[in-house]
Design an enzyme around this catalytic site. Structure first.
Site, PDB file in Angstrom:
ATOM      1  N   MET A 148       0.839  -1.200   0.000  1.00  0.00           N
ATOM      2  CA  MET A 148       0.000   0.000   0.000  1.00  0.00           C
ATOM      3  C   MET A 148       0.875   1.252   0.000  1.00  0.00           C
ATOM      4  O   MET A 148       1.735   1.399   0.864  1.00  0.00           O
ATOM      5  CB  MET A 148      -0.882   0.000   1.253  1.00  0.00           C
ATOM      6  CG  MET A 148      -1.603   1.338   1.481  1.00  0.00           C
ATOM      7  SD  MET A 148      -2.475   1.398   3.071  1.00  0.00           S
ATOM      8  CE  MET A 148      -3.985   0.562   2.624  1.00  0.00           C
ATOM      9  N   ASP A 201      -8.922   6.075  -1.172  1.00  0.00           N
ATOM     10  CA  ASP A 201      -9.791   5.479  -0.163  1.00  0.00           C
ATOM     11  C   ASP A 201     -11.228   5.888  -0.425  1.00  0.00           C
ATOM     12  O   ASP A 201     -11.562   7.075  -0.384  1.00  0.00           O
ATOM     13  CB  ASP A 201      -9.346   5.956   1.224  1.00  0.00           C
ATOM     14  CG  ASP A 201     -10.196   5.353   2.326  1.00  0.00           C
ATOM     15  OD1 ASP A 201      -9.949   4.194   2.692  1.00  0.00           O
ATOM     16  OD2 ASP A 201     -11.118   6.048   2.819  1.00  0.00           O
ATOM     17  N   TYR A 225     -19.940   6.989   1.307  1.00  0.00           N
ATOM     18  CA  TYR A 225     -19.657   8.364   0.828  1.00  0.00           C
ATOM     19  C   TYR A 225     -20.579   8.767  -0.324  1.00  0.00           C
ATOM     20  O   TYR A 225     -20.635   9.933  -0.690  1.00  0.00           O
ATOM     21  CB  TYR A 225     -18.196   8.498   0.378  1.00  0.00           C
ATOM     22  CG  TYR A 225     -17.174   8.208   1.450  1.00  0.00           C
ATOM     23  CD1 TYR A 225     -17.525   8.141   2.804  1.00  0.00           C
ATOM     24  CD2 TYR A 225     -15.842   7.995   1.115  1.00  0.00           C
ATOM     25  CE1 TYR A 225     -16.577   7.865   3.779  1.00  0.00           C
ATOM     26  CE2 TYR A 225     -14.885   7.723   2.089  1.00  0.00           C
ATOM     27  CZ  TYR A 225     -15.264   7.650   3.414  1.00  0.00           C
ATOM     28  OH  TYR A 225     -14.317   7.375   4.364  1.00  0.00           O
ATOM     29  N   LYS A 272     -15.132   0.394   1.253  1.00  0.00           N
ATOM     30  CA  LYS A 272     -15.591  -0.117   2.546  1.00  0.00           C
ATOM     31  C   LYS A 272     -17.031  -0.620   2.503  1.00  0.00           C
ATOM     32  O   LYS A 272     -17.875  -0.061   1.807  1.00  0.00           O
ATOM     33  CB  LYS A 272     -15.487   0.989   3.608  1.00  0.00           C
ATOM     34  CG  LYS A 272     -14.131   1.664   3.667  1.00  0.00           C
ATOM     35  CD  LYS A 272     -14.024   2.653   4.822  1.00  0.00           C
ATOM     36  CE  LYS A 272     -12.915   3.642   4.584  1.00  0.00           C
ATOM     37  NZ  LYS A 272     -13.280   4.690   3.624  1.00  0.00           N
ATOM     38  N   HIS A 293     -16.362  -0.877   7.385  1.00  0.00           N
ATOM     39  CA  HIS A 293     -16.327   0.560   7.684  1.00  0.00           C
ATOM     40  C   HIS A 293     -16.314   0.858   9.192  1.00  0.00           C
ATOM     41  O   HIS A 293     -15.593   1.732   9.657  1.00  0.00           O
ATOM     42  CB  HIS A 293     -17.513   1.266   7.006  1.00  0.00           C
ATOM     43  CG  HIS A 293     -17.286   2.726   6.772  1.00  0.00           C
ATOM     44  ND1 HIS A 293     -17.652   3.351   5.597  1.00  0.00           N
ATOM     45  CD2 HIS A 293     -16.743   3.691   7.540  1.00  0.00           C
ATOM     46  CE1 HIS A 293     -17.327   4.646   5.673  1.00  0.00           C
ATOM     47  NE2 HIS A 293     -16.788   4.872   6.840  1.00  0.00           N
TER      48      HIS A 293
END
Length: 316
Positions: free
Chosen positions: A24, A55, A60, A89, A122
């Site tokens: 990552m 991300d 969202y 997530k 999440h």
């Protein structure tokens, strides 16, 4: 800008994942915007600036706009999929095992990718399953789901890894105590844990546990989310910034990577996006000062207690 910054590779740091062969990028871009209409342009600006780790989250509500940016930049040959690290997530309303794969597939479809580099739960809190992301009773209290445990949800994520569509899995907004429970019984260990972390909430104990288990700690709100008390006005940080001729934000972000913590910053302003990417290694003395001379301790987001994301405004 002095010439020695050009060969400083701090911004190119990658942390190896404990599962599979990937890594990552430590420097990450978050995609939670108040105004969803800025999403596509901000992600494109971040890609132009050099960000490769993004991300996302179904919560969202802008994965589609992120996907548009990815597709445009991929089609234009400006970036290759294998150079991108895409995280998204699973939301609280999809914790029941039978809901996990459909939620994952829907995120892939919206993001226009055929695999996800890292899939996170999440929060550890399960909400009433359904299409309403924020289920509440008449009194306005969240309706939790006691029909599923975190480890059952985790097992469903492990199956996604088995199927190869998801390179790594992890947890977000979790306490050390809860994390220990999962690590003990997980067949595939969490690769990533995303939590609030900044100089006012360094999470040293969690970081130590994660390093022992090869888990990457990924910090959200690494600059304190502009809340009071303001991390960027912390005298220890502003003094270091003057000495090394970087901004307070660049100092706080460099500190994160140097102590082994990946971070996410979010901005829709191109100059801020570039600033957040342009970090350079701090002298050891600065690292010690941040660890030893900053005594303020504060958590800005109460999500770890309720599963409901939200920064708590505090008056000075």
């Amino acid at each position: 800008m002095t010439y020695e910054h050009f060969n400083d590779d701090l911004r190119d740091t990658k942390f190896p994942l404990n599962h599979g062969s990937g890594a990552m990028p430590a420097v990450g871009f978050g995609t939670l915007f108040r105004d969803l209409s800025v999403t596509t342009q901000a992600v494109k600006d971040a890609l132009e600036a050099g960000f490769r780790h993004f991300d996302c989250a179904e919560r969202y509500r802008n994965e589609e706009q992120v996907g548009v940016a990815f597709k445009e930049m991929l089609d234009a040959g400006k970036v290759r999929r294998e150079d991108l690290f895409v995280t998204t997530k699973l939301w609280n309303t999809n914790h029941r095992p039978e809901r996990v794969a459909p939620a994952f597939e829907a995120s892939c479809r919206r993001l226009q990718v055929d695999y996800i580099d890292c899939y996170l739960i999440h929060t550890p809190f399960a909400f009433q399953p359904g299409d309403n992301q924020d289920p509440r009773d008449e009194e306005g209290h969240v309706i939790y789901d006691d029909g599923v445990t975190l480890i059952e949800t985790w097992r469903a994520l492990e199956r996604l890894v088995d199927e190869g569509r998801c390179k790594s899995i992890g947890l977000s907004d979790i306490t050390l105590e809860k994390l220990r429970e999962i690590v003990e019984v997980a067949r595939i260990k969490p690769a990533v844990v995303q939590v609030e972390a900044h100089p006012y909430l360094p999470e040293w104990e969690l970081l130590e546990f994660c390093k022992e288990h090869g888990i990457i700690v990924l910090a959200f709100a690494p600059l304190g989310h502009g809340m009071e008390p303001n991390v960027l006005e912390e005298p220890v940080i502003t003094q270091i910034a003057q000495r090394v001729q970087k901004t307070p934000a660049q100092v706080a972000l460099a500190w994160s990577v140097q102590r082994g913590v990946a971070f996410l910053t979010t901005s829709a302003t191109p100059s801020h996006i570039r600033e957040n990417f342009d970090i350079s290694t701090l002298p050891q003395r600065a690292m010690v000062e941040i660890q030893e001379d900053i005594t303020t301790r504060i958590r800005f987001n109460s999500v770890v207690e309720t599963g409901v994301p939200g920064f708590i405004p505090r008056k000075k």
